[in-house]
Design a protein around this motif. Structure first.
Motif, short mmCIF file in Angstrom:
data_model
loop_
_atom_site.label_atom_id
_atom_site.label_comp_id
_atom_site.label_asym_id
_atom_site.label_seq_id
_atom_site.Cartn_x
_atom_site.Cartn_y
_atom_site.Cartn_z
N ILE A 56 -4.35 -0.51 -5.56
CA ILE A 56 -5.55 0.23 -5.94
C ILE A 56 -6.20 -0.36 -7.19
CG2 ILE A 56 -6.38 2.45 -6.86
CD1 ILE A 56 -4.39 3.79 -4.91
N LYS A 61 -11.56 -3.31 -3.48
CA LYS A 61 -11.58 -2.12 -2.61
C LYS A 61 -12.39 -2.42 -1.36
CE LYS A 61 -10.34 -0.24 -6.61
NZ LYS A 61 -9.76 -1.17 -7.56
N THR A 62 -11.74 -3.09 -0.41
CA THR A 62 -12.41 -3.39 0.85
C THR A 62 -11.57 -2.86 2.00
OG1 THR A 62 -11.34 -5.54 1.21
CG2 THR A 62 -13.38 -5.54 -0.10
N GLY A 66 -7.38 -3.03 2.67
CA GLY A 66 -6.70 -1.78 2.95
C GLY A 66 -5.96 -1.82 4.28
#
Length: 111
Positions: A56, A61-62, A66
């Motif tokens: 995280i 943050k894609t 993830g």
């Protein structure tokens, strides 16, 4: 003609996923995901939280990253459930530290 648009979209998705899986960042996310799955299966909640927090806070943050993390976690968890011996907590923590360093090297903080 109706089939062309979905076929094009599917092809583009395959190209994007292939390039994402081949890069160093994906390998680092996958490595920490595998350790997360082992930690989950071996009931090491502190290491599970550590792995999740590393991804995280370090990785972009894609959706792609993830999915790499989740898929690696699931695969390792299921593999561990087939009777693999759990590593001791110190070994797992050491492996987690190495994976965190690999993750940081793959995604250096902006200056």
């Amino acid at each position: 003609m109706k089939i062309f648009a979905p076929l094009l979209a599917l092809t583009l998705c395959a190209i994007v996923n292939h390039s994402l899986a081949a890069d160093e960042g994906s390998a680092a996310v996958e490595a920490i995901g595998r350790l997360n799955g082992i930690a989950l299966a071996c009931q090491q909640p502190a290491l599970v939280a550590r792995a999740r927090n590393a991804v995280i806070t370090i990785a972009p943050k894609t959706r792609g990253y993830g999915e790499v993390f989740e898929n690696a976690t699931n695969a390792a968890y299921l593999e561990q459930g087939k009777g693999a011996t759990c590593p001791d907590a110190a070994t797992l923590a050491s492996n987690m530290a190495a994976a965190e360093k690999q993750l940081q090297a793959s995604f250096p903080a902006p200056k």
